[in-house]
Design an enzyme around this catalytic site. Structure first.
Site, PDB file in Angstrom:
ATOM      1  N   LYS A 298       0.878  -1.226  -0.007  1.00  0.00           N
ATOM      2  CA  LYS A 298       0.011  -0.119   0.033  1.00  0.00           C
ATOM      3  C   LYS A 298       0.805   1.194  -0.200  1.00  0.00           C
ATOM      4  CE  LYS A 298      -3.539   2.168   2.985  1.00  0.00           C
ATOM      5  NZ  LYS A 298      -4.466   2.052   4.127  1.00  0.00           N
ATOM      6  N   GLU A 302      -3.302   6.858   2.175  1.00  0.00           N
ATOM      7  CA  GLU A 302      -3.556   7.105   3.223  1.00  0.00           C
ATOM      8  C   GLU A 302      -2.326   7.181   4.546  1.00  0.00           C
ATOM      9  OE1 GLU A 302      -6.542   4.011   4.204  1.00  0.00           O
ATOM     10  OE2 GLU A 302      -8.107   5.450   3.554  1.00  0.00           O
ATOM     11  N   ARG A 335      -1.119  -2.285  -4.542  1.00  0.00           N
ATOM     12  CA  ARG A 335      -2.466  -1.719  -4.506  1.00  0.00           C
ATOM     13  C   ARG A 335      -2.927  -0.443  -5.144  1.00  0.00           C
ATOM     14  NH1 ARG A 335      -4.780  -0.954   0.777  1.00  0.00           N
ATOM     15  NH2 ARG A 335      -6.843  -2.162   0.496  1.00  0.00           N
ATOM     16  N   LYS A 376      -9.592  -2.532  -5.427  1.00  0.00           N
ATOM     17  CA  LYS A 376     -10.827  -2.685  -4.826  1.00  0.00           C
ATOM     18  C   LYS A 376     -12.195  -2.828  -5.684  1.00  0.00           C
ATOM     19  CE  LYS A 376      -9.579  -0.369  -0.362  1.00  0.00           C
ATOM     20  NZ  LYS A 376      -9.885   0.166   0.727  1.00  0.00           N
ATOM     21  N   ASP A 381     -14.892   2.390  -1.602  1.00  0.00           N
ATOM     22  CA  ASP A 381     -14.334   1.809  -0.537  1.00  0.00           C
ATOM     23  C   ASP A 381     -15.078   1.032   0.072  1.00  0.00           C
ATOM     24  OD1 ASP A 381     -12.502   0.960   1.265  1.00  0.00           O
ATOM     25  OD2 ASP A 381     -12.519   3.011   2.513  1.00  0.00           O
ATOM     26  N   GLU A 409     -16.279  -4.374   7.425  1.00  0.00           N
ATOM     27  CA  GLU A 409     -16.148  -3.091   7.893  1.00  0.00           C
ATOM     28  C   GLU A 409     -17.428  -1.996   7.532  1.00  0.00           C
ATOM     29  OE1 GLU A 409     -12.721  -1.196   6.244  1.00  0.00           O
ATOM     30  OE2 GLU A 409     -13.277   0.692   7.192  1.00  0.00           O
ATOM     31  N   GLU A 533     -28.570  -3.015   3.117  1.00  0.00           N
ATOM     32  CA  GLU A 533     -28.595  -1.789   1.952  1.00  0.00           C
ATOM     33  C   GLU A 533     -29.793  -1.107   2.401  1.00  0.00           C
ATOM     34  OE1 GLU A 533     -29.118  -2.976  -2.004  1.00  0.00           O
ATOM     35  OE2 GLU A 533     -28.102  -0.992  -2.788  1.00  0.00           O
ATOM     36  N   TRP A 563     -12.138  13.409   3.772  1.00  0.00           N
ATOM     37  CA  TRP A 563     -12.017  12.051   3.143  1.00  0.00           C
ATOM     38  C   TRP A 563     -12.601  11.707   1.752  1.00  0.00           C
ATOM     39  CZ3 TRP A 563      -8.524   8.696   5.284  1.00  0.00           C
ATOM     40  CH2 TRP A 563      -8.024   9.205   6.729  1.00  0.00           C
TER      41      TRP A 563
HETATM   42  O1  GCW Z   1     -11.466   1.093   3.892  1.00  0.00           O
HETATM   43  C1  GCW Z   1     -10.344   1.599   4.452  1.00  0.00           C
HETATM   44  C2  GCW Z   1     -10.126   1.077   5.963  1.00  0.00           C
HETATM   45  C3  GCW Z   1      -8.840   1.175   6.469  1.00  0.00           C
HETATM   46  C4  GCW Z   1      -7.730   0.582   5.486  1.00  0.00           C
HETATM   47  C5  GCW Z   1      -8.084   1.137   3.937  1.00  0.00           C
HETATM   48  C6  GCW Z   1      -7.183   0.386   2.948  1.00  0.00           C
HETATM   49  C7  GCW Z   1      -6.119  -1.005   5.937  1.00  0.00           C
HETATM   50  O2  GCW Z   1     -10.991   2.034   6.590  1.00  0.00           O
HETATM   51  O3  GCW Z   1      -8.703   0.745   7.486  1.00  0.00           O
HETATM   52  O4  GCW Z   1      -6.553   0.434   5.941  1.00  0.00           O
HETATM   53  O5  GCW Z   1      -9.497   1.130   3.560  1.00  0.00           O
HETATM   54  O6  GCW Z   1      -7.915  -0.386   2.111  1.00  0.00           O
HETATM   55  O7  GCW Z   1      -5.996   0.348   2.885  1.00  0.00           O
END
Ligand code: GCW
Length: 701
Positions: A298, A302, A335, A376, A381, A409, A533, A563
């Site tokens: 990664k 972030e 990633r 992803k 997210d 999550e 949902e 964010w």
């Molecule tokens: O969805 C977010 C999460 C983070 C995570 C990030 C990622 C590991 O809230 O906690 O970090 O994605 O995928 O890197």
């Protein structure tokens, strides 16, 4: 009622009782254990096969041998381990492989003739997968004649990423986004040394077809960074335990490792010394773990370090690590989750959903062969509803991995029953270039057709911990199971997968009323993702979660944050304008027909409407309902459905294992509390914003 925020972390130590058998209770092996079995071949996974069969036979009265001494009912044989045993009927030994393909590295051939069931494989792990296939079949594996059929995984790598920290992180704890207690690998900075639990985990993974894991969080802290060098023995120990199950170990590494660990002044990917450092470090990793899988990275995401600090791009960064891994056959999972996490909410031109495509699509063709770009599944997210990421259609010359999130999550954190296989299935079956064209699964499986032809992996963030039920919520085991099975064969039907899981986890002979158990589990789980949902963020707009832990509602929780996850609700309407005509232009990242479908207010599917468009509350959906009435209706319906789930579940009292029943009962009560909170906050919020009353006159606060 224990709330998720202060739920006790269940700690177990090496001496604690073994965890729940999940979908591999002894009873699941009854059909095999009652047979006369021959296991032929060598290699660690063959020993695993032998031990599994021996244990089952000891319990159910069969016998297992390595060389045939008499008639047998089942042969599990490696084809290249010397001449096949006499008991393999001539037809089976000479039969050409059906479909013209051989079982290959991981597949197996299954046939049954003259009363003998035969599994043949070319590699030891294929035999292991064949064994677990028989476990799923149960008695059906030993009836009638069955023509030879080759089974092979559709995807080469089927991987779980653990976001486990070695040292407890002050905010994220032992497992980032972990909802099942502590880590199965690490505790307070040390390996936890629970070898039995890791073996049990390897066994569960192998039975679903998962063949790779990464053992530490993609956010790599100072302690975790050391796994690459001075704490390599900790990684080797895990690899040794999982090898017999065909699972290879990967490591998340920090891009700054040459500085942090190597004492170099820079981590610049084009610097000679940096290259040398990665090469020698990687050589040492392979000397210790010869079948090491590779690195997960990664970078520039972030707050994690990356090539941008040195004015380099992500192809430079990924290729640096790929070059170090290539001589050893390793891969780097790089990633694509790169976006500006310090955005100003006032800035309407920046769109987080665009970021991965904008960063990576221009780099297509520049990545080394052993780079796997890990994307992803959606552009934002892991939300319970998003469009499929346009990156998957945009990089024909790049190997891809699609990343899912088994850990819940954003889908109820294993307090809510939320069976995710229907969602994953929808993503995998999505046809990136329109009806009749290739799906996401086809791209990963390298099915011929226009578009990407490099094949790829399916990866997911794991949902297990040291909880006695592995996952906190016993029913969340079904997600782990279904992920592995879908990675093996993305065409599998989620409802059929749930049946498989039910058959294995709750064998008919161990429960009071098998029909009731099956019907109840389907009633609770089949539609649970759509129910989730319904009572959370509407029409694909996403988030609206409580920022503190992403659990429970927080409609404006992220609205004025950095964010990049906004809904833009005002008195007139809601949604994000991502059109080319008037918005951020993200719809243009899709190939046709989706670029037009998503752009068009008339054509955009209801469930993604607010992802792509900002509309008035009075906008009429394809369903015939207005947006505001849809919000009210779905939120009332969602809570009513959770009530129904709870009531159905109550009917299993005294029918299944009381510990499982009690745990799920507790979780459903919390789910109902939380769903009610979601309903009331979302409905009240939109009532106050819009002033539009509920057409059915229900109570809104
Ligand atoms: O969805 C977010 C999460 C983070 C995570 C990030 C990622 C590991 O809230 O906690 O970090 O994605 O995928 O890197």
């Amino acid at each position: 009622m224990t709330s998720p925020a202060n739920a006790p972390v269940t700690a177990t130590d090496p001496a604690s009782p073994p965890p729940h058998p999940a979908w591999l209770p002894p009873e699941a092996f009854r059909a095999i254990g009652a047979r006369r079995v021959l296991v032929h071949g060598e290699g660690p996974p063959v020993e695993t096969v032998h031990d599994e069969v021996a244990r089952a036979c000891a319990r159910y009265g069969g016998r297992v041998e390595r060389t045939a001494a008499g008639p047998v009912d089942l042969v599990l044989a490696l084809r290249d381990s010397g001449p096949l045993p006499e008991v393999v009927p001539p037809a089976a030994r000479t039969a050409p492989d059906p479909d013209g393909g051989s079982p290959g590295d991981e597949g197996f051939l299954l046939t049954r003739s003259d009363g003998v069931t035969i599994v043949l494989a070319d590699a030891p792990v294929g035999l292991l997968y064949g064994l677990f296939h028989l476990v799923r079949l149960g008695e059906a594996a030993f009836t009638g004649e069955q023509p030879a059929r080759t089974h092979r995984p559709a995807l080469r790598r089927r991987m779980l990423d653990h976001w486990d920290n070695v040292a407890v992180h002050p905010v994220m704890g032992q497992v980032e986004r972990g909802y099942a207690g502590g880590s199965i690998f690490w505790r307070d900075g040390r390996p936890r040394g629970d070898r039995e639990r890791l073996r049990a985990y390897g066994r569960l993974l192998a039975s679903t077809g998962v063949n790779a894991i990464s053992v530490n969080n993609v956010n790599v802290g100072p302690t975790e960074a050391l796994l690459l060098t001075e704490r390599l023995d900790d990684v080797a120990e895990i690899a040794d335990l999982l090898r017999p199950y065909g699972v290879r170990v990967h490591l998340s590494v920090t891009f700054a490792a040459p500085v942090l660990l190597g004492g170099l002044p820079t981590a610049d990917p084009l610097d000679e010394q940096v290259r040398d450092w990665w090469e020698s470090t990687t050589r040492r990793v392979y000397a210790r773990v010869p079948d090491f899988g590779g690195y997960v990275v990664k970078a520039d995401s972030e707050g994690q370090p990356g090539p941008f600090s040195y004015g380099r791009d992500h192809a430079d960064g990924a290729n640096l690590l790929a070059a170090a891994l290539a001589p050893h056959g390793g891969v780097v999972h790089w990633r694509a989750f790169v976006y500006d996490h310090r955005q100003d909410w006032r800035d309407r031109t920046t769109d987080r959903a665009r970021a991965a495509y904008d960063h990576f699509a221009p780099l297509d063709g520049r990545f080394a062969d052993n780079v796997v770009l890990q994307v992803k599944f959606g552009p934002v997210d892991f939300q319970p509803r998003e469009p499929v990421s346009p990156v998957i259609a945009a990089m024909p010359a790049t190997r891809l991995a699609v990343e899912l999130q088994v850990t819940q999550e954003y889908t109820g954190q294993q307090w809510h029953a939320c069976y995710l296989a229907p969602w994953w299935h929808e993503v995998l079956a999505f046809r990136l270039w329109g009806p009749g064209e290739r799906s996401v699964a086809d791209v990963l499986a390298d099915v011929p057709g226009p578009g990407p032809r490099r094949g790829g992996d399916l990866v997911a963030v794991a949902n297990v911990g040291d909880d006695p039920f592995w996952c906190g919520h016993p029913l969340a085991q079904a997600n782990l199971y279904a992920f592995g099975r879908l990675a093996w064969d993305p065409r599998l039907d989620p409802t059929a997968l749930l049946d498989e899981w039910i058959d294995l986890t709750f064998p008919a002979s161990t429960v009071g009323d098998p029909t009731l158990v099956r019907e109840t589990l389907h009633a609770v789980l089949d539609d649970s993702w759509r129910i989730y949902e319904r009572y959370t963020a509407p029409l694909g707009v996403g988030f609206m979660v409580n920022p503190a832990g992403h659990y429970g509602p927080g409609v404006d929780g992220y609205e004025y944050s950095r964010w990049g996850t906004y809904h833009f609700a005002d008195r007139d309407g809601v949604g994000v304008d991502r059109t080319r005509a008037t918005g951020t232009g993200m719809t243009g990242q899709y190939p046709p027909p989706w670029s037009q479908v998503y752009e068009s207010l008339e054509q955009c599917p209801d469930e993604l409407l607010l992802f792509f468009h900002h509309v008035p509350y009075s906008h009429v959906l394809h369903s015939g309902s207005t947006v505001i009435q849809h919000i009210y209706d779905t939120h009332f319906a969602g809570v009513a459905e959770v009530e129904a789930m709870r009531d159905r579940w109550a009917g299993l009292a005294g029918v299944i294992d009381p510990a499982v029943h009690e745990r799920v009962t507790e979780r459903l009560a919390e789910q109902l509390r939380c769903a009610t909170e979601w309903r009331d906050q979302v409905n009240t919020y939109f009532f106050r914003k819009s002033g539009v009353p509920d057409a059915r006159g229900r109570r809104i606060h």
